[in-house]
Design a protein around this motif. Structure first.
Motif, short mmCIF file in Angstrom:
data_model
loop_
_atom_site.label_atom_id
_atom_site.label_comp_id
_atom_site.label_asym_id
_atom_site.label_seq_id
_atom_site.Cartn_x
_atom_site.Cartn_y
_atom_site.Cartn_z
N VAL A 92 72.77 47.66 31.10
CA VAL A 92 71.49 47.94 31.77
C VAL A 92 71.12 46.78 32.68
CG1 VAL A 92 69.05 48.46 31.43
CG2 VAL A 92 70.73 49.35 29.82
N ARG A 93 71.29 45.57 32.17
CA ARG A 93 70.92 44.39 32.94
C ARG A 93 71.75 44.29 34.23
NH1 ARG A 93 73.08 39.26 34.80
NH2 ARG A 93 71.27 37.90 35.10
N GLU A 94 73.05 44.60 34.16
CA GLU A 94 73.90 44.53 35.34
C GLU A 94 73.42 45.50 36.42
OE1 GLU A 94 77.83 45.19 33.96
OE2 GLU A 94 77.92 43.31 32.82
N ALA A 95 72.99 46.70 36.00
CA ALA A 95 72.48 47.66 36.96
C ALA A 95 71.17 47.16 37.58
CB ALA A 95 72.26 49.02 36.29
N ASP A 96 70.32 46.54 36.77
CA ASP A 96 69.07 45.98 37.29
C ASP A 96 69.35 44.89 38.33
OD1 ASP A 96 67.35 47.57 35.81
OD2 ASP A 96 67.29 46.18 34.11
N VAL A 97 70.30 44.01 38.01
CA VAL A 97 70.66 42.93 38.92
C VAL A 97 71.21 43.50 40.22
CG1 VAL A 97 72.27 41.01 39.28
CG2 VAL A 97 71.03 41.20 37.12
N ALA A 98 72.05 44.53 40.12
CA ALA A 98 72.64 45.14 41.32
C ALA A 98 71.56 45.75 42.21
CB ALA A 98 73.65 46.21 40.90
N GLN A 99 70.60 46.44 41.61
CA GLN A 99 69.52 47.03 42.40
C GLN A 99 68.71 45.96 43.12
OE1 GLN A 99 67.07 49.82 40.21
NE2 GLN A 99 68.82 50.73 39.20
N GLU A 100 68.35 44.93 42.39
CA GLU A 100 67.57 43.85 42.98
C GLU A 100 68.33 43.17 44.11
OE1 GLU A 100 65.61 39.56 41.66
OE2 GLU A 100 66.20 41.00 40.13
N ALA A 101 69.63 42.94 43.90
CA ALA A 101 70.44 42.26 44.90
C ALA A 101 70.60 43.11 46.16
CB ALA A 101 71.81 41.92 44.32
N ILE A 102 70.80 44.40 45.99
CA ILE A 102 70.97 45.28 47.14
C ILE A 102 69.70 45.29 47.99
CG2 ILE A 102 71.23 47.70 47.84
CD1 ILE A 102 73.14 47.99 45.42
N LEU A 103 68.54 45.37 47.34
CA LEU A 103 67.28 45.34 48.08
C LEU A 103 67.11 44.01 48.82
CD1 LEU A 103 64.82 46.96 45.49
CD2 LEU A 103 65.80 48.01 47.53
N ARG A 104 67.47 42.92 48.17
CA ARG A 104 67.34 41.61 48.80
C ARG A 104 68.29 41.46 49.98
NH1 ARG A 104 69.15 38.96 44.95
NH2 ARG A 104 71.17 38.36 45.79
N LEU A 105 69.53 41.87 49.78
CA LEU A 105 70.52 41.74 50.85
C LEU A 105 70.22 42.66 52.02
CD1 LEU A 105 73.70 41.59 48.58
CD2 LEU A 105 72.75 39.69 49.92
N ALA A 106 69.59 43.81 51.71
CA ALA A 106 69.24 44.75 52.78
C ALA A 106 67.95 44.36 53.48
CB ALA A 106 69.12 46.16 52.19
N ARG A 123 73.53 54.94 43.68
CA ARG A 123 74.57 54.92 42.66
C ARG A 123 74.22 53.96 41.53
NH1 ARG A 123 80.18 53.35 44.95
NH2 ARG A 123 79.19 51.30 44.98
N THR A 124 73.64 52.81 41.88
CA THR A 124 73.24 51.86 40.83
C THR A 124 72.10 52.43 39.98
OG1 THR A 124 71.62 50.69 42.22
CG2 THR A 124 73.89 49.93 42.29
N VAL A 125 71.25 53.26 40.60
CA VAL A 125 70.18 53.91 39.84
C VAL A 125 70.77 54.87 38.81
CG1 VAL A 125 68.21 55.49 39.99
CG2 VAL A 125 68.48 53.68 41.70
N ARG A 126 71.79 55.62 39.22
CA ARG A 126 72.43 56.55 38.28
C ARG A 126 73.16 55.79 37.17
NH1 ARG A 126 73.62 59.02 43.28
NH2 ARG A 126 75.74 58.19 43.29
N GLU A 127 73.81 54.68 37.54
CA GLU A 127 74.51 53.87 36.53
C GLU A 127 73.53 53.30 35.52
OE1 GLU A 127 76.56 51.03 38.88
OE2 GLU A 127 78.24 52.38 39.38
N ARG A 128 72.36 52.90 35.98
CA ARG A 128 71.36 52.38 35.05
C ARG A 128 70.87 53.47 34.10
NH1 ARG A 128 66.14 51.21 33.46
NH2 ARG A 128 65.77 48.97 33.13
N ALA A 129 70.67 54.66 34.64
CA ALA A 129 70.20 55.76 33.80
C ALA A 129 71.22 56.06 32.69
CB ALA A 129 69.96 57.00 34.65
N ARG A 130 72.50 56.03 33.03
CA ARG A 130 73.54 56.27 32.01
C ARG A 130 73.53 55.14 30.96
NH1 ARG A 130 76.65 58.09 36.51
NH2 ARG A 130 77.56 56.01 36.78
N ALA A 131 73.40 53.90 31.43
CA ALA A 131 73.38 52.77 30.51
C ALA A 131 72.16 52.82 29.59
CB ALA A 131 73.40 51.46 31.28
N VAL A 132 71.03 53.25 30.12
CA VAL A 132 69.80 53.36 29.31
C VAL A 132 69.96 54.42 28.24
CG1 VAL A 132 67.39 54.10 29.37
CG2 VAL A 132 68.23 52.44 31.05
#
Length: 294
Positions: A92-106, A123-132
């Motif tokens: 879950v944490r990896e998906a959160d980090v990915a979402q935050e990083a993508i927003l920052r980089l964009a 895609r990271t949103v879907r991955e987080r939902a599966r992990a949750v």
């Protein structure tokens, strides 16, 4: 040489006090984990995930250092259960980090607009939902109620820890010395590959938690060392997160151009993190070398 009853009695009283302090701290760590599990049951927020990961890691370190010697089999079982729990939290944490990083980089503070980057973000949103979902199965299945109950038994009056007659601080001292030697050796060697950087981060994290639990004679020295270790750990954490995200970008086949653009921007950040790591590594080695000479 004749026995000194007074000295022997003082040693016994000191050991009892140490053992009592260890058990009180163990209860506090278990309570912290229990509270974070309740927070996860209410909502799997980034804050709740972070709190649970920290609680579980601190408890693992404490069990390994202070309680492993009197009851190795029992403690190993609890450490493994906490480690498995950590795997679900990490996803879950990896998906959160990915979402935050993508927003920052964009360059966005909210969800990206309808662009290829938005596809990567979705895609990271879907991955987080599966992990949750996987995490919720573990937390809500009653498994952790039993784990907490067994951990409380480990800290109880009739536990193997309470019944042991061996000095409880001795293995902790050995662990502190051993972990410091290992970390120094790792810091002196070249750490360039992702695997070596990851292993170094784990060594730093373990020693930092141990330093935070250990009753140092000098509070100022303790705080300085913890501050140095935390700074180096945070820097390596940024590097680790970036390396994982780079793998995601480099293997993206649905939005290759957007992934390359994000990867380029991330590479600039990674170079900055690596430069900061080298500075902090050099500073820590210099400080520890000066301490050894003094």
């Amino acid at each position: 040489m004749p026995n000194n009853p007074a000295r022997s009695s003082a040693a016994v009283l000191s050991e009892r006090a140490t053992r009592s302090a260890v058990r009180r701290r163990l209860h506090a760590l278990i309570d912290s984990l229990d509270r974070n599990l309740w927070a996860l049951n209410r909502a799997v927020t980034p804050a709740a995930v972070h709190g649970s990961r920290v609680s579980a890691r601190r408890l693992r370190v404490f069990l390994r250092v202070f309680l492993h010697a009197p009851a190795p089999t029992t403690v190993d079982r609890h450490i493994e259960a906490l480690r498995q729990f950590g795997h679900y939290l990490d996803a879950v944490r990896e998906a959160d980090v990915a979402q935050e990083a993508i927003l920052r980089l964009a360059g966005k503070r909210k969800t990206p607009a309808a662009t290829p980057i938005a596809g990567i973000y979705a895609r990271t949103v879907r991955e987080r939902a599966r992990a949750v979902r996987k995490l919720e199965v573990r937390v809500n299945a009653g498994t952790w109620t039993r784990v907490i109950k067994r951990l409380r038994g480990l800290a109880g009056d009739s536990s193997p820890i309470a019944a042991s007659l061996d000095p409880i601080a001795r293995p902790a001292i050995r662990q502190l010395e051993k972990r410091r030697r290992r970390l120094l050796a790792a810091l002196r060697s070249e750490c360039k590959t992702p695997l070596k950087l990851h292993r170094l981060r784990l060594k730093i994290k373990f020693l930092r938690y141990l330093c935070e639990e250990w009753p140092w004679p000098s509070r100022g020295l303790r705080e300085l060392q913890i501050k140095q270790l935390r700074g180096l750990q945070n820097c390596l954490g940024e590097l680790h997160d970036g390396l994982q995200l780079q793998e995601v970008f480099l293997t993206d086949t649905l939005f290759p151009e957007a992934a390359r653009e994000l990867s380029f921007r991330l590479a600039i950040e990674q170079r900055q993190h690596m430069s900061e790591f080298r500075k902090r590594r050099k500073s820590l080695l210099r400080a520890w070398s000066a301490k050894r000479r003094s």
